[in-house]
Scaffold this motif. Sequence first.
Motif, PDB file in Angstrom:
ATOM      1  N   ARG A 295       0.830  -1.203   0.000  1.00 13.31           N
ATOM      2  CA  ARG A 295       0.000   0.000   0.000  1.00 13.31           C
ATOM      3  C   ARG A 295       0.873   1.266   0.000  1.00 13.31           C
ATOM      4  N   VAL A 296       1.899   1.265   0.869  1.00 11.35           N
ATOM      5  CA  VAL A 296       2.729   2.467   0.999  1.00 11.35           C
ATOM      6  C   VAL A 296       3.603   2.670  -0.245  1.00 11.35           C
ATOM      7  N   LEU A 297       4.208   1.579  -0.750  1.00  7.60           N
ATOM      8  CA  LEU A 297       5.140   1.741  -1.872  1.00  7.60           C
ATOM      9  C   LEU A 297       4.422   1.858  -3.216  1.00  7.60           C
ATOM     10  N   VAL A 298       3.244   1.220  -3.312  1.00  2.00           N
ATOM     11  CA  VAL A 298       2.619   1.114  -4.636  1.00  2.00           C
ATOM     12  C   VAL A 298       1.245   1.808  -4.678  1.00  2.00           C
ATOM     13  N   THR A 299       0.255   1.200  -3.998  1.00  2.00           N
ATOM     14  CA  THR A 299      -1.126   1.637  -4.195  1.00  2.00           C
ATOM     15  C   THR A 299      -1.344   3.092  -3.795  1.00  2.00           C
ATOM     16  N   ASP A 300      -0.809   3.461  -2.617  1.00  2.00           N
ATOM     17  CA  ASP A 300      -1.018   4.832  -2.121  1.00  2.00           C
ATOM     18  C   ASP A 300       0.269   5.647  -2.185  1.00  2.00           C
TER      19      ASP A 300
ATOM     20  N   ARG B 148      14.457 -23.039  -2.770  1.00  2.00           N
ATOM     21  CA  ARG B 148      13.090 -22.543  -2.528  1.00  2.00           C
ATOM     22  C   ARG B 148      12.585 -21.701  -3.712  1.00  2.00           C
ATOM     23  N   TRP B 149      13.520 -21.218  -4.550  1.00  2.00           N
ATOM     24  CA  TRP B 149      13.110 -20.392  -5.692  1.00  2.00           C
ATOM     25  C   TRP B 149      12.840 -21.230  -6.947  1.00  2.00           C
ATOM     26  N   LEU B 150      12.967 -22.559  -6.808  1.00  2.00           N
ATOM     27  CA  LEU B 150      12.856 -23.411  -8.008  1.00  2.00           C
ATOM     28  C   LEU B 150      11.590 -24.257  -8.033  1.00  2.00           C
ATOM     29  N   ASP B 151      10.866 -24.322  -6.904  1.00  2.00           N
ATOM     30  CA  ASP B 151       9.741 -25.265  -6.869  1.00  2.00           C
ATOM     31  C   ASP B 151       8.387 -24.596  -7.115  1.00  2.00           C
ATOM     32  N   GLY B 152       8.416 -23.321  -7.464  1.00  2.00           N
ATOM     33  CA  GLY B 152       7.164 -22.637  -7.804  1.00  2.00           C
ATOM     34  C   GLY B 152       6.402 -22.120  -6.586  1.00  2.00           C
ATOM     35  N   SER B 153       6.828 -22.518  -5.370  1.00  2.00           N
ATOM     36  CA  SER B 153       6.050 -22.142  -4.183  1.00  2.00           C
ATOM     37  C   SER B 153       6.080 -20.629  -3.944  1.00  2.00           C
ATOM     38  N   GLN B 154       7.154 -19.971  -4.406  1.00  2.00           N
ATOM     39  CA  GLN B 154       7.262 -18.539  -4.139  1.00  2.00           C
ATOM     40  C   GLN B 154       6.201 -17.735  -4.892  1.00  2.00           C
ATOM     41  N   ALA B 155       5.664 -18.336  -5.944  1.00  2.00           N
ATOM     42  CA  ALA B 155       4.629 -17.628  -6.714  1.00  2.00           C
ATOM     43  C   ALA B 155       3.397 -17.376  -5.844  1.00  2.00           C
ATOM     44  N   ARG B 156       3.243 -18.163  -4.772  1.00  2.00           N
ATOM     45  CA  ARG B 156       2.069 -17.992  -3.907  1.00  2.00           C
ATOM     46  C   ARG B 156       2.282 -16.931  -2.823  1.00  2.00           C
ATOM     47  N   LEU B 157       3.501 -16.407  -2.744  1.00  2.00           N
ATOM     48  CA  LEU B 157       3.775 -15.380  -1.719  1.00  2.00           C
ATOM     49  C   LEU B 157       3.089 -14.062  -2.064  1.00  2.00           C
ATOM     50  N   PRO B 158       2.680 -13.298  -1.045  1.00  2.00           N
ATOM     51  CA  PRO B 158       2.242 -11.936  -1.383  1.00  2.00           C
ATOM     52  C   PRO B 158       3.432 -11.180  -1.998  1.00  2.00           C
ATOM     53  N   LYS B 159       3.139 -10.289  -2.923  1.00  2.00           N
ATOM     54  CA  LYS B 159       4.193  -9.677  -3.731  1.00  2.00           C
ATOM     55  C   LYS B 159       5.267  -9.004  -2.866  1.00  2.00           C
ATOM     56  N   TYR B 160       4.859  -8.336  -1.819  1.00  2.00           N
ATOM     57  CA  TYR B 160       5.835  -7.553  -1.047  1.00  2.00           C
ATOM     58  C   TYR B 160       6.376  -8.286   0.185  1.00  2.00           C
ATOM     59  N   ALA B 161       6.324  -9.636   0.128  1.00  2.00           N
ATOM     60  CA  ALA B 161       7.060 -10.423   1.123  1.00  2.00           C
ATOM     61  C   ALA B 161       8.532 -10.492   0.720  1.00  2.00           C
ATOM     62  N   TYR B 162       8.803 -10.168  -0.530  1.00  2.00           N
ATOM     63  CA  TYR B 162      10.176 -10.185  -1.056  1.00  2.00           C
ATOM     64  C   TYR B 162      10.334  -8.940  -1.914  1.00  2.00           C
ATOM     65  N   PHE B 163      11.114  -7.964  -1.448  1.00  2.00           N
ATOM     66  CA  PHE B 163      11.206  -6.712  -2.218  1.00  2.00           C
ATOM     67  C   PHE B 163      12.595  -6.080  -2.103  1.00  2.00           C
ATOM     68  N   PRO B 164      13.632  -6.846  -2.485  1.00  2.00           N
ATOM     69  CA  PRO B 164      14.986  -6.294  -2.374  1.00  2.00           C
ATOM     70  C   PRO B 164      15.204  -5.065  -3.256  1.00  2.00           C
ATOM     71  N   PHE B 165      14.349  -4.870  -4.290  1.00  2.00           N
ATOM     72  CA  PHE B 165      14.509  -3.712  -5.165  1.00  2.00           C
ATOM     73  C   PHE B 165      13.442  -2.656  -4.888  1.00  2.00           C
ATOM     74  N   GLY B 166      12.756  -2.746  -3.749  1.00  2.00           N
ATOM     75  CA  GLY B 166      11.693  -1.784  -3.458  1.00  2.00           C
ATOM     76  C   GLY B 166      10.482  -2.078  -4.320  1.00  2.00           C
ATOM     77  N   GLY B 167       9.686  -1.040  -4.610  1.00  2.00           N
ATOM     78  CA  GLY B 167       8.492  -1.268  -5.417  1.00  2.00           C
ATOM     79  C   GLY B 167       7.798   0.028  -5.764  1.00  2.00           C
ATOM     80  N   GLY B 168       6.787  -0.075  -6.642  1.00  2.00           N
ATOM     81  CA  GLY B 168       6.030   1.118  -7.048  1.00  2.00           C
ATOM     82  C   GLY B 168       6.865   1.993  -7.967  1.00  2.00           C
TER      83      GLY B 168
END
Length: 443
Positions: A58-63, A360-380
């Motif tokens: 919300r802070v980095l992207v939506t708002d 953990r990045w190879l089995d597809g499970s990370q696709a189910r994470l909320p987007k901003y659980a992993y944000f080393p490059f920030g966002g928005g």
Amino acid sequence: MKTTLSAPPGGWLGHLPALQRDPLVFLAECARDYGPVAPLRFPAMSALLLLDADDIERVLVTDHQNFVKPIWLRTAAVRRLLGDGLVTTDGDDWRRQRRQCQPAFLPHQIPAYGDTFAALTGRMLSQWRRGQTRDVQSDMARLTLEIVARTMLGSDIAAQAGEIGEAMDTVMACFGAKHRLFGLLPLPPSRREARAIGRLDALVDALIAEYRAGGAHQSDAPLLGSLLSDPDQDPAYVREQVKTFLAAGHESSALALTWAFLLLARHPGADARLARELDSVLGGRAPTQRDLPDLPYTLAVVKETLRLYPPLWMVGRTAVKDGVIGGFPAPRGALILTSPWAVQRSAQYFADPDAFIPERWLDGSQARLPKYAYFPFGGGPRVCIGQNFAVMETTLLLATIAARFRLEGSPDQDISPWATMTLRPPPGILMRLAERGAPRSVS
Ligand code: HEM
């Protein structure tokens, strides 16, 4: 709305002493002791630390329009290094600058940098010999600095890279020292810092003058070419933007690579799997950017490194109007802190969160994470402009180096991260170069 902020210990300084003493421990404690939002208090300012991926989005992207860059980017120390460049500005100024810098990072432009990444890494490796011990962080900083200067400014700075890197390090170290206690005060620079900045400005001016004198073609210097395409451009602005890109464009990539080598040295299983992938795809030749789709494990090592050791461990904003986040009041002027370090190590999002598990990045499970659980490059809109550049750079450099050498560390070496402007390993860590295929001497 939750209106009672927990009373922090420490009197009028609130949480500041705890944050200054050991920011990473403090963040871990907040994650443990509070819910998705940790209400904090600093002198004359309230703050919220967001630990929930949806609040962060919300802070980095939506708002995003309700949040600007935080106050610490307005301090004298940061301004002296980065000036009023893309990292520090806001509003219309920022939008104009981002438009001007964007062409150097367009998707079709990035693959074209691959040959430069490979050539400059090859030049570095031609100096490396098995059995040497090397200060890997300083090697990586030098290499990534040469890369950003060559790709963005069209300059081969082999001769000046040491001096530019040293001047930047001095300014950062001065900031780091002050940041612990007085970072927010408008203190003048120390004599050492003023000297380093003077030297850096002179070196950057020389690079700009070289370009103006016809040293590089505009297509070889997409950033500098774009900055100088307007004849009325203020020379001070051009210098500050070049300093911004030299600093932002090398430090984080160098740290990502350094942390990757430190982690691989401590995880022989992951290192062996990486070596097998490189061997089977490359068969002994140096990789090119075209090999990257066939190197998923190498990319997974980079992603996992950025999860555990995000170079920008804190991404902050200031609220521009009264609001509510996660049920807590976020008044105008409140500091809103998000921390890739804290969230990316949360058990809420990652199983065995402190362990280095590239798989953990190879089995597809990370696709189910909320987007901003992993944000080393920030966002928005303020997402790292160099994100695609950096992912390709770190993956290709890791592949090129790891295909030739295994970097060995000493198991009793202290590699605890040091949270200054960026997340650094302790200075001067040495690693020993072993040739791939040679027996492992230290595990
Ligand atoms: C692994 C490497 C890198 C990491 C982890 C990283 C991380 C970040 C993050 C988290 C931000 C957003 C900060 C915020 O929102 O407050 C950012 C912004 C930025 N980064 Fe990177 N970065 C990396 C590499 C690069 C490279 C290679 C370049 C340039 C060649 C670059 C240039 C910038 C610039 C100019 C900004 C400011 C963008 C804006 O505000 O419009 N970064 N970076």
